[in-house]
Design an enzyme around this catalytic site. Structure first.
Site, short mmCIF file in Angstrom:
data_model
loop_
_atom_site.label_atom_id
_atom_site.label_comp_id
_atom_site.label_asym_id
_atom_site.label_seq_id
_atom_site.Cartn_x
_atom_site.Cartn_y
_atom_site.Cartn_z
CB CYS A 112 -0.94 0.01 1.20
SG CYS A 112 -2.08 -1.36 1.19
CG HIS A 251 -3.13 3.70 2.35
ND1 HIS A 251 -3.69 3.35 1.14
CD2 HIS A 251 -3.13 2.55 3.09
CE1 HIS A 251 -4.02 2.07 1.16
NE2 HIS A 251 -3.70 1.56 2.34
CG ASN A 281 -6.59 -0.61 1.46
OD1 ASN A 281 -5.92 -0.16 0.54
ND2 ASN A 281 -6.05 -1.10 2.56
O1 UT7 Z 1 -3.33 -0.94 3.95
C1 UT7 Z 1 -3.23 -1.70 5.11
C2 UT7 Z 1 -4.15 -2.89 4.94
N1 UT7 Z 1 -4.85 -3.35 6.08
C3 UT7 Z 1 -5.64 -2.61 6.90
O2 UT7 Z 1 -5.75 -1.43 6.84
C4 UT7 Z 1 -6.42 -3.38 7.93
C5 UT7 Z 1 -6.30 -2.82 9.31
N2 UT7 Z 1 -7.26 -3.44 10.20
C6 UT7 Z 1 -8.57 -3.16 10.15
O3 UT7 Z 1 -9.00 -2.33 9.38
C7 UT7 Z 1 -9.49 -3.83 11.15
O4 UT7 Z 1 -8.70 -4.63 12.03
C8 UT7 Z 1 -10.57 -4.72 10.48
C9 UT7 Z 1 -11.58 -3.82 9.76
C10 UT7 Z 1 -9.95 -5.68 9.48
C11 UT7 Z 1 -11.32 -5.52 11.54
O5 UT7 Z 1 -11.88 -4.65 12.49
P1 UT7 Z 1 -11.66 -4.90 14.04
O6 UT7 Z 1 -12.42 -3.88 14.76
O7 UT7 Z 1 -10.17 -4.96 14.28
O8 UT7 Z 1 -12.33 -6.30 14.23
P2 UT7 Z 1 -11.70 -7.65 14.82
O9 UT7 Z 1 -10.77 -8.26 13.83
O10 UT7 Z 1 -11.21 -7.39 16.19
O11 UT7 Z 1 -12.99 -8.56 14.89
C12 UT7 Z 1 -14.09 -8.26 15.77
C13 UT7 Z 1 -15.19 -9.27 15.52
C14 UT7 Z 1 -14.71 -10.71 15.50
O12 UT7 Z 1 -15.70 -11.51 16.10
P3 UT7 Z 1 -15.57 -12.01 17.63
O13 UT7 Z 1 -14.29 -12.79 17.68
O14 UT7 Z 1 -15.51 -10.75 18.45
O15 UT7 Z 1 -16.80 -12.81 17.82
C15 UT7 Z 1 -14.61 -11.04 14.04
O16 UT7 Z 1 -14.76 -12.41 13.78
O17 UT7 Z 1 -15.77 -9.04 14.23
C16 UT7 Z 1 -15.77 -10.25 13.48
N3 UT7 Z 1 -15.62 -9.93 12.07
C17 UT7 Z 1 -16.67 -9.62 11.29
N4 UT7 Z 1 -17.99 -9.53 11.54
C18 UT7 Z 1 -18.79 -9.17 10.53
C19 UT7 Z 1 -14.49 -9.85 11.32
N5 UT7 Z 1 -14.78 -9.50 10.06
C20 UT7 Z 1 -16.14 -9.35 10.02
C21 UT7 Z 1 -17.03 -8.99 9.00
N6 UT7 Z 1 -18.33 -8.89 9.29
N7 UT7 Z 1 -16.61 -8.70 7.74
#
Ligand code: UT7
Length: 324
Positions: A112, A251, A281
């Protein structure tokens, strides 16, 4: 004295994919995606919208704005991690599409952060070869590198391309300075497979597919900290305060990352350009697409100080200052 942006251009695929469309593919919801990422829609490439076609179209738009033709271009640098082929480079395909016969062309992969790294490369090249004109492009079709059954990643990414035409001029405008970083020891928090780079038994390659793998939470934390560090280093180096910035183009990864970064820096929210809701993204393409939109919407005035920053797989990250 600096590498001045003579024109900007971008190109997005036709097809729009909403969060509701994603609800049909994985266990997710529009509400979850909007509240956790700020993303509402993204664009998905079809046949005829390959990475190099998006890149060449964006470049053509930038050339048109600069009132130049492909014959004027000496170098094409494309930042991408989703080129149509591993070899030849996306940049060589762009050269062919544009008919930029005298240009030499190569790709950069810094995930990225690719556009920032490519811009720095182009700027340094022009400081030596001062009579040249170059194209710096960020282009991605990450829909072709996404595991569409993985809700942790497939909701985030989108396709598109953005481009700038650069020329060195004896002027106070242009690329002012950059602070760029990498930490390869953190590679396993965000990566994409390729066929293994060894094959001692000379077998047919068998690998898990070129999909993005990510530890989202870890990436999130590091992204905010790393971009803040790069920006602060740049401001100290240039001996200016955050209030001197007229427009920040980060970004476009996630609205929550951006909000955290903005509040830590203490920059006025009004000065931050955000379009992540429309395109998701788009990796190396996100900054040049946003730059082109800001430019065409008249948000940039001659003499403005522009701050761009990025974070991506590698890890790679950095920040650059441009005088518009
Ligand atoms: O250019 C760099 C590239 N990468 C990034 O920018 C990614 C950076 N990270 C993020 O943007 C965030 O970490 C995410 C958007 C990917 C995830 O958000 P989060 O607030 O960190 O969520 P999490 O991974 O802590 O997950 C929270 C919950 C989990 O469920 P449990 O374990 O609490 O029951 C996940 O399984 O949300 C669940 N979850 C979803 N639920 C609905 C994960 N993905 C999804 C989804 N829809 N798409």
């Amino acid at each position: 004295m600096g590498s001045i942006i003579l024109g900007t251009g971008s190109c997005l695929p036709e097809r729009e994919m909403s969060n509701h469309d994603l609800e049909k593919l994985v266990d997710t919801s529009d509400e979850w995606i909007v509240s956790r990422t700020g993303i509402e829609t993204r664009r998905i490439s079809g046949k005829g919208e390959e990475t190099y076609i998006l890149a060449a179209t964006a470049a053509g738009n930038a050339l048109e704005m600069a009132q130049l033709t492909a014959d004027d271009i000496d170098l094409i640098i494309v930042a991408s991690m989703s080129a149509h082929m591993i070899m030849p480079s996306c940049a060589c395909f762009v050269q062919k599409e544009l008919g930029a016969k005298k240009a030499f062309a190569y790709d950069i992969n810094a995930a990225c952060s690719g556009f920032l790294f490519a811009l720095d490369n182009g700027d340094k090249y022009l400081r030596v070869e001062q009579n040249k004109k170059i194209l710096v492009i960020g282009a991605e079709t990450l829909s072709s590198r996404t595991n569409w059954q993985d809700r942790n990643t497939c909701i985030l990414f989108g396709d598109g391309a953005g481009a700038v035409v650069l020329e060195y001029q004896e002027d106070t405008r242009g690329v002012v300075a950059s602070e760029l970083f990498s930490d390869g020891s953190l590679w396993n928090l965000l990566y994409m497979h390729n066929a293994p780079s060894y094959n001692p038994e000379l077998e047919q390659p068998d690998y898990p597919g070129a999909h993005i793998m990510m530890e989202g939470r870890e990436v999130f934390k590091y992204a905010v900290k790393a971009m803040e560090g790069a920006i602060r280093a740049l401001l100290v180096r240039e001996n200016i305060g955050i209030d001197s910035i007229d427009l920040m183009i980060p970004h476009q990864a996630n609205i929550r990352i951006l909000k955290k970064l903005v509040s830590r820096l203490g920059i006025d929210q009004e000065k931050v350009f955000i379009n992540v809701q429309k395109y998701g993204n788009t990796s190396a393409a996100s900054i040049p697409i946003a730059l082109d939109e800001a430019n065409r919407e008249g948000k940039l005035t001659r003499g403005d100080l522009l701050l761009v920053c990025s974070f991506g797989g590698g890890f790679t990250w950095g920040a650059s200052l441009l005088r518009w």
